[in-house]
Scaffold this active site. Structure first.
Site, PDB file in Angstrom:
ATOM      1  N   GLU A  12      -5.516   1.912  -1.464  1.00  0.00           N
ATOM      2  CA  GLU A  12      -6.573   1.209  -0.726  1.00  0.00           C
ATOM      3  C   GLU A  12      -7.145   0.058  -1.574  1.00  0.00           C
ATOM      4  O   GLU A  12      -8.308   0.024  -1.939  1.00  0.00           O
ATOM      5  CB  GLU A  12      -7.648   2.200  -0.275  1.00  0.00           C
ATOM      6  N   TRP A  13      -6.281  -0.893  -1.946  1.00  0.00           N
ATOM      7  CA  TRP A  13      -6.670  -2.143  -2.582  1.00  0.00           C
ATOM      8  C   TRP A  13      -7.651  -1.947  -3.741  1.00  0.00           C
ATOM      9  O   TRP A  13      -7.347  -1.183  -4.648  1.00  0.00           O
ATOM     10  CB  TRP A  13      -7.205  -3.110  -1.508  1.00  0.00           C
ATOM     11  N   ASN A  45      -8.138  -6.135  14.104  1.00  0.00           N
ATOM     12  CA  ASN A  45      -8.439  -4.989  13.248  1.00  0.00           C
ATOM     13  C   ASN A  45      -9.937  -4.748  13.292  1.00  0.00           C
ATOM     14  O   ASN A  45     -10.726  -5.652  12.990  1.00  0.00           O
ATOM     15  CB  ASN A  45      -8.012  -5.256  11.798  1.00  0.00           C
ATOM     16  N   GLN A  81       0.799  -1.223   0.000  1.00  0.00           N
ATOM     17  CA  GLN A  81       0.000   0.000   0.000  1.00  0.00           C
ATOM     18  C   GLN A  81       0.834   1.276   0.000  1.00  0.00           C
ATOM     19  O   GLN A  81       0.322   2.339  -0.347  1.00  0.00           O
ATOM     20  CB  GLN A  81      -0.953  -0.005   1.204  1.00  0.00           C
ATOM     21  N   ASN A 118      -1.804 -10.934   8.287  1.00  0.00           N
ATOM     22  CA  ASN A 118      -2.807  -9.895   8.445  1.00  0.00           C
ATOM     23  C   ASN A 118      -4.118 -10.376   7.833  1.00  0.00           C
ATOM     24  O   ASN A 118      -4.180 -10.663   6.634  1.00  0.00           O
ATOM     25  CB  ASN A 118      -2.384  -8.612   7.733  1.00  0.00           C
ATOM     26  N   GLU A 119      -5.152 -10.501   8.657  1.00  0.00           N
ATOM     27  CA  GLU A 119      -6.515 -10.735   8.183  1.00  0.00           C
ATOM     28  C   GLU A 119      -6.678 -11.911   7.228  1.00  0.00           C
ATOM     29  O   GLU A 119      -7.004 -11.717   6.041  1.00  0.00           O
ATOM     30  CB  GLU A 119      -7.057  -9.472   7.501  1.00  0.00           C
ATOM     31  N   TRP A 164      -5.002   3.156  11.833  1.00  0.00           N
ATOM     32  CA  TRP A 164      -4.854   2.935  10.398  1.00  0.00           C
ATOM     33  C   TRP A 164      -5.343   4.183   9.697  1.00  0.00           C
ATOM     34  O   TRP A 164      -6.510   4.499   9.814  1.00  0.00           O
ATOM     35  CB  TRP A 164      -5.667   1.716   9.925  1.00  0.00           C
ATOM     36  N   GLU A 199      -5.342  -2.361  13.868  1.00  0.00           N
ATOM     37  CA  GLU A 199      -5.844  -1.379  12.900  1.00  0.00           C
ATOM     38  C   GLU A 199      -7.192  -0.868  13.373  1.00  0.00           C
ATOM     39  O   GLU A 199      -8.031  -1.650  13.826  1.00  0.00           O
ATOM     40  CB  GLU A 199      -6.076  -1.985  11.498  1.00  0.00           C
ATOM     41  N   HIS A 218       1.039  -9.297   4.530  1.00  0.00           N
ATOM     42  CA  HIS A 218      -0.099  -8.396   4.350  1.00  0.00           C
ATOM     43  C   HIS A 218      -0.468  -8.440   2.857  1.00  0.00           C
ATOM     44  O   HIS A 218      -0.452  -7.419   2.169  1.00  0.00           O
ATOM     45  CB  HIS A 218       0.241  -6.988   4.836  1.00  0.00           C
ATOM     46  N   ARG A 251       3.724  -0.111  13.084  1.00  0.00           N
ATOM     47  CA  ARG A 251       3.377  -1.398  12.508  1.00  0.00           C
ATOM     48  C   ARG A 251       3.493  -1.308  10.985  1.00  0.00           C
ATOM     49  O   ARG A 251       2.857  -0.454  10.367  1.00  0.00           O
ATOM     50  CB  ARG A 251       1.950  -1.802  12.898  1.00  0.00           C
ATOM     51  N   TYR A 267     -13.110  -2.110  12.210  1.00  0.00           N
ATOM     52  CA  TYR A 267     -13.610  -0.958  11.462  1.00  0.00           C
ATOM     53  C   TYR A 267     -15.095  -0.713  11.684  1.00  0.00           C
ATOM     54  O   TYR A 267     -15.536   0.414  11.770  1.00  0.00           O
ATOM     55  CB  TYR A 267     -13.338  -1.137   9.959  1.00  0.00           C
TER      56      TYR A 267
END
Ligand code: PNW
Length: 440
Positions: free
Chosen positions: A399-400, A294, A22, A167-168, A392, A346, A123, A79, A296
């Site tokens: 952003e992907w 994480n 990213q 990650n995730e 984050w 995050e 990630h 991180r 959101y």
């Protein structure tokens, strides 16, 4: 609402977070191999604005001034993630010393500035050559990942305070192999569940491989967890919420902390369940030193799909702002599992920021952070063992699937000039973390 450092334990870690693909750019430099995200971005229609991480924030070249920025914010820790294809371009075999050199410079640069390195090994930038052999659907990838993890740990050693394996894994399995929104963009539930199992196995294998190499470092994993609420108390809605919780949260939590898959979801998946070999679950469930969470948003589940409460506010991602969900989630995890310390690895929000003169007045983001830090403080009050919080993100970045059209940064990035501009949220975070307590 007032929040201050005093609301957290004395040794609580405050930080900011990013990930390699990213922010780094320099995708063809110093021997880096292609990752699945390089490939994915080249395919028409995968990324909404047609962009890629080829340049991103050019952090590969600007890392020193970026570390200065982080230091100026007054955080304890940073991180970041390591790009596997920089370290091992083909994902197996030859190591690329220049890749390891970059992360060594970065880690030493953090230590020189008094910042604690929190490293994530995966990630999402899987070497493309491994994808050519099936990616995470292929069990071999778990063993290749452990090998790569050992190589990184041998080089960086205990200078790295904390290593997270993945990650995730929900994103790198379900979102990537079933929903198709992330690389490699497949749409097959059976493949996704095989991928999820091999990610979890890779986590276990990596922890086993690294333990004796870096005994003093903390080893753990980062999960994206989302509390699932029923839209009403109707039995169908309650069942829908239980199913969402099972597929999203328990499918990953239970193997890691109970050495089992959740039976209700296992049954619901029918013939799509993964092949689990003897010993896999014990491997996956070996002790770890922290759980990264994480957070959101939440989901609100009805029998015929998800619901968006009218009275709520939403971020630029369309995600509901729901800080109470973070307290609820942490308290519930603490009740249902025996856990090591948890970190929020995050938490943050995208808003359509605009540069106004020399600043960005991102009032909504400041409110988002205040409310969510307050939610963490509430969980601490209720007895949950929390080790730290990472916002984050340090700066706006790739952003992907949304490319550069969504900004999560505390720092604004002008992608034409690579100029970094402090948003009000960055100043607010800095003020919060000042050694001398100030009235908000
Ligand atoms: C996380 N979803 O991604 C990642 O760890 C970050 O790299 C990313 O920038 C951040 O959250 C913001 O999106 C997610 O669709 C992406 O549910 C998508 C989802 C969840 C997390």
């Amino acid at each position: 609402m007032t929040i201050s450092k005093q609301d957290f334990p004395a040794n609580f870690i405050f930080g900011v977070a990013t990930s390699s693909y990213q922010i780094e750019g320099a995708t063809r430099e110093d021997g880096r191999g292609d990752s699945i995200w390089d490939t994915f971005c080249r395919e028409q229609g995968r990324v909404s604005d047609g962009t890629s991480g080829d340049v991103a924030c050019d952090h590969y070249h600007l890392w020193e001034s970026d570390l200065d920025l982080i230091k100026a914010m007054g955080v304890d820790a940073y991180r970041f993630s390591v790009a596997w294809p920089r370290v091992q371009p083909d994902g197996k075999g030859a190591i690329n010393p220049k890749g390891l050199d970059f992360y060594e410079r970065l880690v030493d640069g953090m230590l020189e500035r008094g910042l604690k390195p929190y490293l994530t090994l995966y990630h999402w930038d899987l070497p493309q050559t491994l994808q050519d052999d099936g990616g995470w659907v292929n069990r071999e990838t778990a063993y290749r990942f452990a090998e790569y993890a050992r190589v990184v740990a041998e080089r960086l050693g205990e200078r790295v305070a904390s290593y997270a394996t993945l990650n995730e894994p929900w994103c790198s399995s379900i979102l990537s192999y079933q929903i198709g929104e992330h690389a490699p963009g497949l749409r097959d539930r059976k493949l996704a569940l095989a991928a999820a199992h091999h990610l979890l196995l890779g986590h276990g294998e990596a922890v086993a491989a690294m333990r004796s190499v870096v005994p003093a470092s903390d080893l753990g994993i980062v999960l994206n967890l989302q509390p699932a609420y029923p839209a009403s108390q109707a039995p169908e809605d309650v069942a829908a919420a239980r199913f969402a919780d099972g597929t999203f949260n328990r499918w990953f939590m239970d193997p890691i902390f109970r050495a089992e898959y959740p039976q209700d979801i296992w049954d619901a998946y029918g013939a799509d369940v993964p092949q689990v070999q003897d010993g896999d679950l014990v491997r996956i469930a070996q002790p770890i030193d922290f759980l990264g969470v994480n957070y959101y948003s939440r989901s609100v589940n009805g029998a015929s799909g998800n619901v968006k409460p009218d009275e709520s506010s939403y971020t630029h991602m369309g995600w509901e702002v729901y800080p109470q969900g973070l307290t609820d989630l942490l308290v519930r995890l603490n009740e249902d599992y025996t856990l090591p310390p948890m970190f929020i690895t995050e938490n943050g929000a995208a808003y359509p920021d605009e540069l106004q003169g020399e600043g960005v007045h991102d009032t909504e983001r400041v409110e988002y952070f205040k409310a969510h830090l307050g939610a963490v403080a509430q969980a601490v009050k209720q007895g949950v063992n929390m080790g730290g919080y990472f916002a984050w993100s340090l700066m706006d970045n790739f952003e992907w699937a949304w490319g550069y059209s969504r900004r999560f940064g505390l720092i604004y990035v002008d992608y034409d000039s690579q100029r970094r501009v402090w948003k009000d949220s960055a100043r607010w975070y800095r003020d919060l973390l000042q050694p001398v307590a100030v009235a908000q």
